[in-house]
Structures are given as structure tokens and as C-alpha cells.
Design an enzyme around this catalytic site. Sequence first.
Site, PDB file in Angstrom:
ATOM      1  N   LYS A  14       0.757  -1.203   0.235  1.00  0.00           N
ATOM      2  CA  LYS A  14       0.143  -0.032  -0.075  1.00  0.00           C
ATOM      3  C   LYS A  14       0.955   1.295   0.001  1.00  0.00           C
ATOM      4  O   LYS A  14       2.084   1.434   0.287  1.00  0.00           O
ATOM      5  CB  LYS A  14      -0.903   0.026   1.196  1.00  0.00           C
ATOM      6  CG  LYS A  14      -0.258   0.080   2.642  1.00  0.00           C
ATOM      7  CD  LYS A  14       0.085   1.442   2.959  1.00  0.00           C
ATOM      8  CE  LYS A  14       0.881   1.125   4.535  1.00  0.00           C
ATOM      9  NZ  LYS A  14       1.689   2.370   4.780  1.00  0.00           N
ATOM     10  N   ASP A 148      -1.701  -2.696   9.458  1.00  0.00           N
ATOM     11  CA  ASP A 148      -2.193  -2.655   8.313  1.00  0.00           C
ATOM     12  C   ASP A 148      -2.830  -4.119   7.653  1.00  0.00           C
ATOM     13  O   ASP A 148      -2.945  -4.047   6.460  1.00  0.00           O
ATOM     14  CB  ASP A 148      -0.918  -2.392   7.235  1.00  0.00           C
ATOM     15  CG  ASP A 148      -0.426  -0.786   7.690  1.00  0.00           C
ATOM     16  OD1 ASP A 148      -1.071  -0.255   8.157  1.00  0.00           O
ATOM     17  OD2 ASP A 148       0.814  -0.548   7.538  1.00  0.00           O
TER      18      ASP A 148
HETATM   19  O1  C5P Z   1       1.402  -2.685  13.724  1.00  0.00           O
HETATM   20  P1  C5P Z   1       2.681  -2.954  13.051  1.00  0.00           P
HETATM   21  O2  C5P Z   1       3.477  -3.749  13.540  1.00  0.00           O
HETATM   22  O3  C5P Z   1       2.822  -2.522  11.536  1.00  0.00           O
HETATM   23  O4  C5P Z   1       3.405  -1.259  13.762  1.00  0.00           O
HETATM   24  C1  C5P Z   1       4.714  -1.157  13.915  1.00  0.00           C
HETATM   25  C2  C5P Z   1       4.866  -0.109  14.920  1.00  0.00           C
HETATM   26  O5  C5P Z   1       4.765   1.204  14.379  1.00  0.00           O
HETATM   27  C3  C5P Z   1       4.065  -0.391  16.143  1.00  0.00           C
HETATM   28  O6  C5P Z   1       4.737  -0.977  17.287  1.00  0.00           O
HETATM   29  C4  C5P Z   1       4.063   1.330  16.780  1.00  0.00           C
HETATM   30  O7  C5P Z   1       5.185   1.466  17.317  1.00  0.00           O
HETATM   31  C5  C5P Z   1       3.953   2.215  15.296  1.00  0.00           C
HETATM   32  N1  C5P Z   1       2.663   2.356  14.776  1.00  0.00           N
HETATM   33  C6  C5P Z   1       2.295   3.405  15.703  1.00  0.00           C
HETATM   34  N2  C5P Z   1       0.632   3.845  15.280  1.00  0.00           N
HETATM   35  C7  C5P Z   1       0.182   3.176  14.320  1.00  0.00           C
HETATM   36  C8  C5P Z   1       0.682   1.947  13.485  1.00  0.00           C
HETATM   37  C9  C5P Z   1       1.979   1.678  14.130  1.00  0.00           C
HETATM   38  O8  C5P Z   1       2.683   3.963  16.287  1.00  0.00           O
HETATM   39  N3  C5P Z   1      -1.014   3.511  14.035  1.00  0.00           N
END
Ligand code: C5P
Length: 310
Positions: A14, A148
Site C-alpha cells: 500500500k 495494516d
Molecule cells: O502494527 P505494526 O507492527 O505495523 O506497527 C509497527 C509499529 O509502528 C508499532 O509498534 C508502533 O510503534 C508504530 N505504529 C504506531 N501507530 C500506528 C501504527 C504503527 O505508533 N497506528
Amino acid sequence: MRRGNSVTASAPGKINVSLHVGPLREDGYHSLASVFLAVSLREEVRASLLDEPGIQVVLSPDSTLDVDPETIPLDGRNLVHRAAALLASHCGLEPAVRLEIVKRVPVAGGMAGGSADAAAALVACNALWECGLSREELAALGSRLGADVPFCLLGGAAVGLGVGDELTTALVHGELHWVVVPAAFGLSTPEVFRRLDALREAEGYAAPEPDSVDAAILAALRTPDSHVLSTLMVNDLQRAALDLAPELRDVLGLGESLGALAGIVSGSGPTVAFLCEDTTAARALADGFSHRGLVSFVLTAPSPGAYVHP
Ligand code: C5P
């Protein structure tokens, strides 16, 4: 569709055409208001039944990316491994599966490559094990693996609220043309978010809770009108990514000087995405990058969500 003992599924990477980041929440995530657009760069996962219990994850030689195995652990930390384990436990099964990943989306690139892997693995295993879960049920499981994953399951275009997992489909009545330039290095998503928090704190800026996206962006997507869209694209994480990797400014400037309508850092970066007028302009831009020694991919959007290949 399950044919014999194996199933292949794919899920899209994306670009966020609009990303507003709110304050840090107690769970370590940030609230967002974003417009997600799925692109034609797709991760593929081939799931096959094994005789012995266990989950084996391998990288396919068909991967178009030169992946450093150090950057992708193939053990229980891999999102594909975790997706299979989560689905098996949810369905009360003992997994006995081999999962082969065809990598195409840049690793740690801000294009949700890991989430696309997890989405493809959930869809492939759901079909292989005949679990019968709906897309919504898979999204609820997937959101525990990465913010995501629900969008990679849904695909197309969508408004994302919450941490990006509360999705509403957006309409796109045509095709958009993009060129994306991956970087030779990755950026850690948590680090980019932390840098944004630090920059904002230094300015004494308290980000408001984002609860909607600009209606003009949704109108420009709907047409779609790439000229209008190119003037409206915004990414709050871009300044943090540029602060951590200032060389991305040169890539942004180069793409725009070579004829892109506009360039934007994709998500937390470091991949840079350029919106182009049409497919001819996109190919010409990719040629321009190639002449300057930069690898790029010509992509279209929207691309469908995760599905099982016939
Ligand atoms: O969910 P994902 O593993 O992709 O997210 C990685 C990191 O990115 C999270 O641990 C967080 O630190 C940050 N993040 C965030 N807010 C979001 C998505 C991700 O702070 N909405």
C-alpha cells in the site's frame, strides 16, 4: 480454491495518499486518519500441507527482491509464521504447513510488505485448512499481527481510522499510475513515529485526535483526478522519515524534476512513491530513474485485497 494439498494467495502492498498522525496512545500506537491505496506490487504466499506437524517458512527463489535473510527471520518471529499459528489456534488445529513467500514489496519500506505477507498467509491457510472464516473474521485476527493487515485483506482504497484498522471502503472509478523507488536501506516504523513525536514535542505541538480525512482527497480518488490528487497528498510521517534519512529529499526532488505530478514518502518510508499522469508518463519516469542508476517499479492502483489464486 484448494487444489490438492496446496493453495497460493496474494495480498497488495500500500501507499498512504493521506496520513494524519494523532497523539501517542497508551498501547504504544498512534491514532491515525489515513487514505490507503492498494498497489499492484503483491506479496504471494504458497501454503502446502506437510506430513509432520509444524510451520516451515521459506523464501521463494521467485522473489523479485534481493532479500537479505538477516532482515527476514523465518522462525516464529516471521509474520507469515505468526499468521498461520494464530489461525490454527483460533480454529483448534495443529498446523502442519510449509509457507513459501514470494517477496516483491520492499522490506521495512513503508509499504506494508510484512502485513501483506500476513494477510496472504491468513487467506491461504484459511482455504488450505478449510476453516471457512470470513474476511472480517480474518481482519480481526490479522489486526493482532499488524495495524495494516486488515487493509491488505480488504485492498482497493479505504479510509482508515483508529490505528489504521477501522476501515471504510473508498471508491476509485479508474486507474492511478505510480512509480515507487525503494531505498537500499530500511527504516524502523516505531523509530519514525518516535521521531515525529520528538519533532512535535520540540515545537510544543500537541497533535489533535484525527477523526476524518479530507473530503477533497476522496473526491479526487473517486474520479480519479491525478492532477488534483497530486496537490492534496500529505503524510505527517514524511518529515520524520526525511529527518532520519535526509537523502530521500534528493529522490523526491529528482522524481518531480523528471516529470512526476508529485512525490510522497510511503507511510513511514523510506520508499518514495510518485504519482504520474498516465502509464506513458510512469514508464518515462522509471526510465529516467534507471538512467540515474535508481531501481523503481511502475505500479497501478487500486489493486484487490488478498485472494486465493485460481
Ligand atoms: O502494527 P505494526 O507492527 O505495523 O506497527 C509497527 C509499529 O509502528 C508499532 O509498534 C508502533 O510503534 C508504530 N505504529 C504506531 N501507530 C500506528 C501504527 C504503527 O505508533 N497506528
